[in-house]
Scaffold this motif. Structure first.
Motif, PDB file in Angstrom:
ATOM      1  N   ALA A  43      38.072  43.436  30.890  1.00 22.07           N
ATOM      2  CA  ALA A  43      37.678  43.405  32.014  1.00 22.07           C
ATOM      3  C   ALA A  43      37.673  41.619  32.422  1.00 22.07           C
ATOM      4  O   ALA A  43      38.075  41.407  33.557  1.00 22.07           O
ATOM      5  CB  ALA A  43      36.261  43.700  32.059  1.00 22.07           C
ATOM      6  N   PRO A  44      37.462  40.825  31.507  1.00 20.73           N
ATOM      7  CA  PRO A  44      37.636  39.390  31.732  1.00 20.73           C
ATOM      8  C   PRO A  44      39.075  38.800  32.236  1.00 20.73           C
ATOM      9  O   PRO A  44      39.152  37.887  33.132  1.00 20.73           O
ATOM     10  CB  PRO A  44      37.192  38.638  30.454  1.00 20.73           C
ATOM     11  CG  PRO A  44      36.481  39.635  29.951  1.00 20.73           C
ATOM     12  CD  PRO A  44      37.138  40.856  30.162  1.00 20.73           C
TER      13      PRO A  44
ATOM     14  N   THR B 272      41.187  40.860  33.685  1.00 20.15           N
ATOM     15  CA  THR B 272      41.728  41.352  35.189  1.00 20.15           C
ATOM     16  C   THR B 272      41.083  40.507  36.234  1.00 20.15           C
ATOM     17  O   THR B 272      41.517  40.286  37.131  1.00 20.15           O
ATOM     18  CB  THR B 272      41.627  42.882  35.087  1.00 20.15           C
ATOM     19  OG1 THR B 272      39.810  43.016  34.729  1.00 20.15           O
ATOM     20  CG2 THR B 272      42.280  43.606  34.202  1.00 20.15           C
ATOM     21  N   LEU B 273      39.654  40.327  36.040  1.00 23.38           N
ATOM     22  CA  LEU B 273      38.867  39.547  36.730  1.00 23.38           C
ATOM     23  C   LEU B 273      39.386  38.072  36.898  1.00 23.38           C
ATOM     24  O   LEU B 273      39.388  37.633  38.058  1.00 23.38           O
ATOM     25  CB  LEU B 273      37.409  39.658  36.295  1.00 23.38           C
ATOM     26  CG  LEU B 273      36.722  40.877  36.582  1.00 23.38           C
ATOM     27  CD1 LEU B 273      35.211  40.670  35.847  1.00 23.38           C
ATOM     28  CD2 LEU B 273      36.674  41.484  37.700  1.00 23.38           C
TER      29      LEU B 273
ATOM     30  N   MET C 178      38.221  48.941  28.117  1.00 27.69           N
ATOM     31  CA  MET C 178      38.150  48.409  29.468  1.00 27.69           C
ATOM     32  C   MET C 178      37.145  46.950  29.374  1.00 27.69           C
ATOM     33  O   MET C 178      37.430  46.236  30.047  1.00 27.69           O
ATOM     34  CB  MET C 178      37.379  49.442  29.909  1.00 27.69           C
ATOM     35  CG  MET C 178      38.093  50.547  30.554  1.00 27.69           C
ATOM     36  SD  MET C 178      37.362  51.716  31.628  1.00 27.69           S
ATOM     37  CE  MET C 178      36.788  53.086  30.461  1.00 27.69           C
ATOM     38  N   LEU C 179      36.428  47.094  28.550  1.00 27.26           N
ATOM     39  CA  LEU C 179      35.626  45.849  28.329  1.00 27.26           C
ATOM     40  C   LEU C 179      36.142  44.546  27.945  1.00 27.26           C
ATOM     41  O   LEU C 179      36.043  43.497  28.123  1.00 27.26           O
ATOM     42  CB  LEU C 179      34.195  45.846  27.423  1.00 27.26           C
ATOM     43  CG  LEU C 179      33.071  46.762  28.066  1.00 27.26           C
ATOM     44  CD1 LEU C 179      31.891  47.201  26.957  1.00 27.26           C
ATOM     45  CD2 LEU C 179      32.651  46.325  29.389  1.00 27.26           C
TER      46      LEU C 179
END
Length: 105
Positions: free
Chosen positions: A67-68, A70-71, A63-64
Motif C-alpha cells: 500500500a505505501p 502504490t500510494l 496488501m498492507l
C-alpha cells in the motif's frame, strides 16, 4: 526512492506464495476428504496450524506491505511521458494503395 518498490516486492511475494501454498493445502485436504470421507487427520492439522486464519491474513499483510509503495507511485509529482496522438501514430505507417480495392463512385 527507485529501490522502494523492489524492497517491498520481496515480502509481498513471500505473502503471495504463502497464500497460494495455504490455498493449495486446503484444496489438498478437500480432495483427501472427497476420496476418504472418514479421514479426520487432515482436518486436525488444518485446525492446529490455523490455516484458515493464514489464508486470510497473508493476502492482507501483502496488501498492507504494498500500500505505501502504490500510494507513493500514484501521488508522486513525476509526470509521465506524453503518449503520441492518433495522427502522429498513423503518419509513420505507410499507406498501401493497391488496385484490388474498390473505388468510391
Amino acid at each position: 526512492m527507485k529501490k522502494d518498490p523492489i524492497f517491498a516486492m520481496i515480502p509481498a511475494l513471500a505473502c503471495l506464495l504463502g497464500a497460494c501454498m495455504t490455498g493449495g493445502l486446503l484444496l489438498f485436504v478437500v480432495i483427501i476428504n472427497a476420496f476418504v470421507p472418514t479421514a479426520t487427520t487432515p482436518f486436525f492439522y488444518v485446525e492446529y496450524l490455523n490455516i484458515p486464519i493464514l489464508s486470510i491474513a497473508l493476502p492482507v499483510v501483502g496488501m498492507l506491505i504494498l500500500a505505501p509503495v502504490t500510494l507513493r507511485m500514484a501521488f508522486s509529482r513525476e509526470e509521465a511521458a506524453a503518449a503520441p496522438t492518433a495522427s502522429e501514430a498513423t503518419q509513420d505507417a505507410p499507406i498501401a494503395h493497391d488496385d484490388h480495392h474498390l473505388k468510391a463512385a
